[in-house]
Write a protein that holds these residues in place. Structure first.
Motif, mmCIF file in Angstrom:
data_model
loop_
_atom_site.group_PDB
_atom_site.id
_atom_site.type_symbol
_atom_site.label_atom_id
_atom_site.label_comp_id
_atom_site.label_asym_id
_atom_site.label_seq_id
_atom_site.Cartn_x
_atom_site.Cartn_y
_atom_site.Cartn_z
ATOM 1 N N GLU A 209 -15.682 -0.351 -3.707
ATOM 2 C CA GLU A 209 -15.706 -0.426 -5.222
ATOM 3 C C GLU A 209 -15.549 0.982 -5.696
ATOM 4 O O GLU A 209 -15.179 1.166 -6.644
ATOM 5 C CB GLU A 209 -17.025 -1.089 -5.605
ATOM 6 N N GLU A 210 -16.614 1.787 -4.950
ATOM 7 C CA GLU A 210 -16.741 3.277 -5.454
ATOM 8 C C GLU A 210 -15.378 3.773 -5.398
ATOM 9 O O GLU A 210 -14.870 4.517 -6.320
ATOM 10 C CB GLU A 210 -17.723 4.111 -4.605
ATOM 11 N N ALA A 211 -14.621 3.558 -4.469
ATOM 12 C CA ALA A 211 -13.227 4.331 -4.097
ATOM 13 C C ALA A 211 -12.342 3.653 -5.070
ATOM 14 O O ALA A 211 -11.607 4.523 -5.812
ATOM 15 C CB ALA A 211 -12.744 3.957 -2.563
ATOM 16 N N ALA A 212 -12.187 2.229 -5.371
ATOM 17 C CA ALA A 212 -11.463 1.958 -6.428
ATOM 18 C C ALA A 212 -11.696 2.613 -7.788
ATOM 19 O O ALA A 212 -10.657 2.841 -8.604
ATOM 20 C CB ALA A 212 -11.566 0.450 -6.481
ATOM 21 N N ILE B 14 -10.622 -5.286 -7.497
ATOM 22 C CA ILE B 14 -9.710 -4.398 -6.965
ATOM 23 C C ILE B 14 -9.974 -4.177 -5.584
ATOM 24 O O ILE B 14 -9.179 -3.818 -4.592
ATOM 25 C CB ILE B 14 -9.373 -3.403 -7.808
ATOM 26 N N SER B 15 -11.289 -3.655 -5.462
ATOM 27 C CA SER B 15 -11.632 -3.132 -4.119
ATOM 28 C C SER B 15 -11.419 -4.012 -3.054
ATOM 29 O O SER B 15 -11.282 -3.722 -1.745
ATOM 30 C CB SER B 15 -13.058 -2.642 -3.958
ATOM 31 N N GLU B 16 -11.613 -5.252 -3.262
ATOM 32 C CA GLU B 16 -11.559 -6.450 -2.034
ATOM 33 C C GLU B 16 -10.118 -6.445 -1.917
ATOM 34 O O GLU B 16 -9.527 -6.847 -0.688
ATOM 35 C CB GLU B 16 -12.145 -7.864 -2.994
ATOM 36 N N LEU B 17 -9.136 -6.642 -2.938
ATOM 37 C CA LEU B 17 -7.785 -6.865 -2.647
ATOM 38 C C LEU B 17 -7.315 -5.530 -1.969
ATOM 39 O O LEU B 17 -6.178 -5.861 -1.258
ATOM 40 C CB LEU B 17 -6.962 -6.868 -4.118
ATOM 41 N N LEU B 18 -7.614 -4.530 -2.194
ATOM 42 C CA LEU B 18 -7.098 -3.184 -1.382
ATOM 43 C C LEU B 18 -7.940 -2.850 -0.337
ATOM 44 O O LEU B 18 -7.402 -1.922 0.275
ATOM 45 C CB LEU B 18 -7.004 -2.028 -2.591
#
Length: 185
Positions: free
Chosen positions: A157-160, A149-153
């Motif tokens: 990763e921590e923010a996701a 998800i973090s890569e897509l957005l």
């Protein structure tokens, strides 16, 4: 794809559509099939998605590269939801036969509570912003990891993870508000 054959779009746009198709066709089918549980409907959703992508290729072509895939997944999600809406309006003969001839004892009250809880949860989700709904969709419907998800957005990763936690907390609050309001009615 008729638009491509007629040559209405530029070669660069054709190449972009082909790259998106090559990269995401199978992934989109799997996402759609996981939601719809029907090969025919999943194929329909993917086909409609690529028609929309073709219609909006000018808009997609100006997006930064990391944003193209999530944009296309959102189009797919919307097309999948359109198919689900169409399904809700249709009653299949097989379903009627199942309910008429089902020999298992059916507890009507229990079924009602399950349905009411799903509807209440859906109304809570509908109160979220589109961005929050998309994160919930990616995480729980597509079973994506926070890393993906973090890569897509294009976030860490921590923010996701943190966004996911905040959204779940907000959903719990909305759900509890609904329960509290129901007690006073």
């Amino acid at each position: 794809m008729i638009v491509i054959l007629l040559g209405v779009i530029s070669n660069d746009e054709k190449d972009l559509i082909n790259r998106i198709f090559s990269k995401m066709n199978v992934k989109m089918y799997n996402i759609s099939f996981n939601i719809l549980r029907s090969h025919c409907d999943a194929e329909e959703a993917v086909a409609q998605t690529f028609l929309k992508i073709t219609d909006h290729i000018e808009k997609i072509s100006v997006l930064p590269c990391p944003q193209i895939e999530p944009y296309c997944v959102i189009i797919l999600k919307n097309e999948t939801m359109n198919i689900i809406r169409k399904r809700k309006k249709t009653v299949y003969v097989e379903d009627v036969d199942y309910f008429d001839h089902n020999n298992k004892s059916c507890d009507t009250e229990e079924e009602y509570l399950k349905t009411a809880n799903k509807e209440k949860l859906l109304s809570c989700v509908n109160r979220l912003s589109d961005e929050e709904k998309n994160l919930i969709y990616l995480r729980f419907v597509n079973n994506m990891s926070f890393k993906h998800i973090s890569e897509l957005l294009d976030i860490t990763e921590e923010a996701a993870k943190k966004r996911g936690q905040r959204i779940l907390k907000k959903l719990r609050l909305y759900y509890e508000e609904g329960e509290n309001n129901a007690q006073y009615n």
